[in-house]
Design a protein around this motif. Sequence first.
Motif, PDB file in Angstrom:
ATOM      1  N   LEU A  27     110.527  67.593  36.264  1.00  0.00           N
ATOM      2  CA  LEU A  27     109.205  68.106  36.487  1.00  0.00           C
ATOM      3  C   LEU A  27     109.015  67.854  37.849  1.00  0.00           C
ATOM      4  O   LEU A  27     109.048  66.863  38.328  1.00  0.00           O
ATOM      5  N   VAL A  28     108.964  69.120  38.543  1.00  0.00           N
ATOM      6  CA  VAL A  28     108.873  69.001  40.198  1.00  0.00           C
ATOM      7  C   VAL A  28     107.545  69.501  40.450  1.00  0.00           C
ATOM      8  O   VAL A  28     106.996  70.498  39.996  1.00  0.00           O
ATOM      9  N   LEU A  29     106.935  68.600  41.451  1.00  0.00           N
ATOM     10  CA  LEU A  29     105.499  68.869  41.819  1.00  0.00           C
ATOM     11  C   LEU A  29     105.729  69.095  43.341  1.00  0.00           C
ATOM     12  O   LEU A  29     106.406  68.167  44.154  1.00  0.00           O
ATOM     13  N   THR A  30     105.590  70.346  43.893  1.00  0.00           N
ATOM     14  CA  THR A  30     105.735  70.726  45.195  1.00  0.00           C
ATOM     15  C   THR A  30     104.446  70.670  46.044  1.00  0.00           C
ATOM     16  O   THR A  30     103.515  71.313  45.610  1.00  0.00           O
ATOM     17  N   ASN A  31     104.193  70.149  47.229  1.00  0.00           N
ATOM     18  CA  ASN A  31     102.976  70.311  47.981  1.00  0.00           C
ATOM     19  C   ASN A  31     102.993  71.523  48.548  1.00  0.00           C
ATOM     20  O   ASN A  31     103.557  71.972  49.600  1.00  0.00           O
ATOM     21  N   PRO A  74     103.141  72.415  39.821  1.00  0.00           N
ATOM     22  CA  PRO A  74     104.317  71.948  39.175  1.00  0.00           C
ATOM     23  C   PRO A  74     105.133  73.132  38.727  1.00  0.00           C
ATOM     24  O   PRO A  74     104.810  74.092  38.445  1.00  0.00           O
ATOM     25  N   SER A  75     106.329  72.730  38.384  1.00  0.00           N
ATOM     26  CA  SER A  75     107.517  73.682  37.918  1.00  0.00           C
ATOM     27  C   SER A  75     108.504  72.792  36.982  1.00  0.00           C
ATOM     28  O   SER A  75     108.541  71.462  37.294  1.00  0.00           O
ATOM     29  N   LEU A  76     109.030  73.223  36.031  1.00  0.00           N
ATOM     30  CA  LEU A  76     110.029  72.815  35.153  1.00  0.00           C
ATOM     31  C   LEU A  76     111.681  73.244  35.145  1.00  0.00           C
ATOM     32  O   LEU A  76     111.613  74.682  35.100  1.00  0.00           O
ATOM     33  N   ASN A  77     112.248  72.467  35.238  1.00  0.00           N
ATOM     34  CA  ASN A  77     113.666  72.797  35.455  1.00  0.00           C
ATOM     35  C   ASN A  77     114.568  72.175  34.412  1.00  0.00           C
ATOM     36  O   ASN A  77     114.522  70.946  34.437  1.00  0.00           O
ATOM     37  N   PRO A  78     115.333  72.816  33.681  1.00  0.00           N
ATOM     38  CA  PRO A  78     116.197  72.307  32.600  1.00  0.00           C
ATOM     39  C   PRO A  78     117.628  71.244  33.250  1.00  0.00           C
ATOM     40  O   PRO A  78     117.676  71.644  34.327  1.00  0.00           O
ATOM     41  N   LEU A  79     117.722  70.310  32.645  1.00  0.00           N
ATOM     42  CA  LEU A  79     118.726  69.493  32.688  1.00  0.00           C
ATOM     43  C   LEU A  79     119.770  69.433  31.733  1.00  0.00           C
ATOM     44  O   LEU A  79     119.500  69.661  30.572  1.00  0.00           O
ATOM     45  N   ASP A  80     120.864  68.764  31.758  1.00  0.00           N
ATOM     46  CA  ASP A  80     121.852  68.782  30.715  1.00  0.00           C
ATOM     47  C   ASP A  80     121.351  67.899  29.627  1.00  0.00           C
ATOM     48  O   ASP A  80     120.729  66.984  29.499  1.00  0.00           O
ATOM     49  N   SER A  81     121.560  68.427  28.442  1.00  0.00           N
ATOM     50  CA  SER A  81     120.984  68.099  27.052  1.00  0.00           C
ATOM     51  C   SER A  81     121.963  68.006  26.093  1.00  0.00           C
ATOM     52  O   SER A  81     123.164  68.613  26.435  1.00  0.00           O
ATOM     53  N   SER A 122      97.005  70.824  36.993  1.00  0.00           N
ATOM     54  CA  SER A 122      97.693  72.337  36.801  1.00  0.00           C
ATOM     55  C   SER A 122      98.620  72.268  35.978  1.00  0.00           C
ATOM     56  O   SER A 122      99.133  71.442  35.045  1.00  0.00           O
ATOM     57  N   SER A 123      99.100  73.458  35.427  1.00  0.00           N
ATOM     58  CA  SER A 123     100.032  73.610  34.508  1.00  0.00           C
ATOM     59  C   SER A 123     101.523  74.458  34.839  1.00  0.00           C
ATOM     60  O   SER A 123     101.350  75.203  35.838  1.00  0.00           O
ATOM     61  N   ALA A 124     102.325  74.194  34.107  1.00  0.00           N
ATOM     62  CA  ALA A 124     103.687  74.781  34.206  1.00  0.00           C
ATOM     63  C   ALA A 124     104.032  75.334  32.853  1.00  0.00           C
ATOM     64  O   ALA A 124     103.671  74.776  31.795  1.00  0.00           O
ATOM     65  N   GLU A 125     104.899  76.656  32.852  1.00  0.00           N
ATOM     66  CA  GLU A 125     105.210  77.292  31.755  1.00  0.00           C
ATOM     67  C   GLU A 125     106.355  76.262  31.041  1.00  0.00           C
ATOM     68  O   GLU A 125     107.374  75.596  31.741  1.00  0.00           O
ATOM     69  N   TRP A 126     106.204  76.387  29.777  1.00  0.00           N
ATOM     70  CA  TRP A 126     107.088  75.553  28.968  1.00  0.00           C
ATOM     71  C   TRP A 126     107.842  76.641  28.214  1.00  0.00           C
ATOM     72  O   TRP A 126     107.577  77.248  27.500  1.00  0.00           O
ATOM     73  N   ASP A 127     109.168  76.509  28.601  1.00  0.00           N
ATOM     74  CA  ASP A 127     110.252  77.245  27.869  1.00  0.00           C
ATOM     75  C   ASP A 127     111.387  76.715  26.840  1.00  0.00           C
ATOM     76  O   ASP A 127     112.603  76.928  26.801  1.00  0.00           O
ATOM     77  N   PHE A 128     110.893  75.305  26.571  1.00  0.00           N
ATOM     78  CA  PHE A 128     111.917  74.529  26.016  1.00  0.00           C
ATOM     79  C   PHE A 128     111.797  74.420  24.490  1.00  0.00           C
ATOM     80  O   PHE A 128     112.453  73.710  23.578  1.00  0.00           O
ATOM     81  N   GLY A 129     111.184  75.258  23.881  1.00  0.00           N
ATOM     82  CA  GLY A 129     110.875  75.101  22.178  1.00  0.00           C
ATOM     83  C   GLY A 129     109.830  73.836  21.867  1.00  0.00           C
ATOM     84  O   GLY A 129     109.082  73.451  22.709  1.00  0.00           O
ATOM     85  N   GLN A 130     110.054  73.487  20.449  1.00  0.00           N
ATOM     86  CA  GLN A 130     109.178  72.707  19.967  1.00  0.00           C
ATOM     87  C   GLN A 130     109.526  71.036  20.627  1.00  0.00           C
ATOM     88  O   GLN A 130     110.759  70.930  21.038  1.00  0.00           O
ATOM     89  N   VAL A 131     108.594  70.111  20.600  1.00  0.00           N
ATOM     90  CA  VAL A 131     108.725  68.877  21.079  1.00  0.00           C
ATOM     91  C   VAL A 131     108.447  67.761  19.619  1.00  0.00           C
ATOM     92  O   VAL A 131     107.570  68.071  18.984  1.00  0.00           O
TER      93      VAL A 131
END
Length: 231
Positions: free
Chosen positions: A114-118, A98-105, A203-212
Amino acid sequence: MSSYRRRSAALTSLTVLAVLFAGGCSDSGDSDSGSDSSAQDQDSGGQSADGDAGDSSDAGDADDGDSGSDDANDEDSDTGNAAAQGEIPWCTAEALSPSLNPLDSGAGQRYAALVLTNVSDGSCRTQGWPGLMLLDADDNPIQTETIRDRSEESHQITVAPGDSVWSRLHWTVVAGDQDAPDGTCGTEPASLAVIAPDEQDFSSAEWDFGQVCGGGTIDAVALVEGSGPEE
């Protein structure tokens, strides 16, 4: 963003999975989404109850005058396709990185892909919604509620080595009734544990988006092919 840390469930607190499955993944649009968790969906590992089971309505559409040979050929073809599909295993936590990519907010709303790559040597298949759990810097679970956004249908996807599937995640950074009276939204997450559909390990991905905010509520759409929206 692309770096991640894979952990076996056996090496972390079982509380992570217990809280995740107890919290459930609610359907978007349900009036009681916070209390009426979809236990059946969780038990099925994220598989959609509305999945493609075949068009049974087509079963009686053939003309009575047909010889039946075309139908037989179609049945043989369908059987062969099903057999071939059945040989492809479901994607495991080890296979999907898994990886996380920011989108327009904006306006207090946040989105990410949330991208899951084989990363395995063979193809695997998946379908449905990922299970999610926010973790702090010490890998302790943070209150999380995953809501299944059913605006898009779930489809079974075969993921070849190196290919990806992705889900759009949405959450808010505006404190609400589910958050503390002082307007804070709890502990800032350090990572996001991801459970692929039909799996229990994660599995886990780094979270760099602050609080939820919103009590850790994250909306997730069903997995689709690709690695995110086209540029």
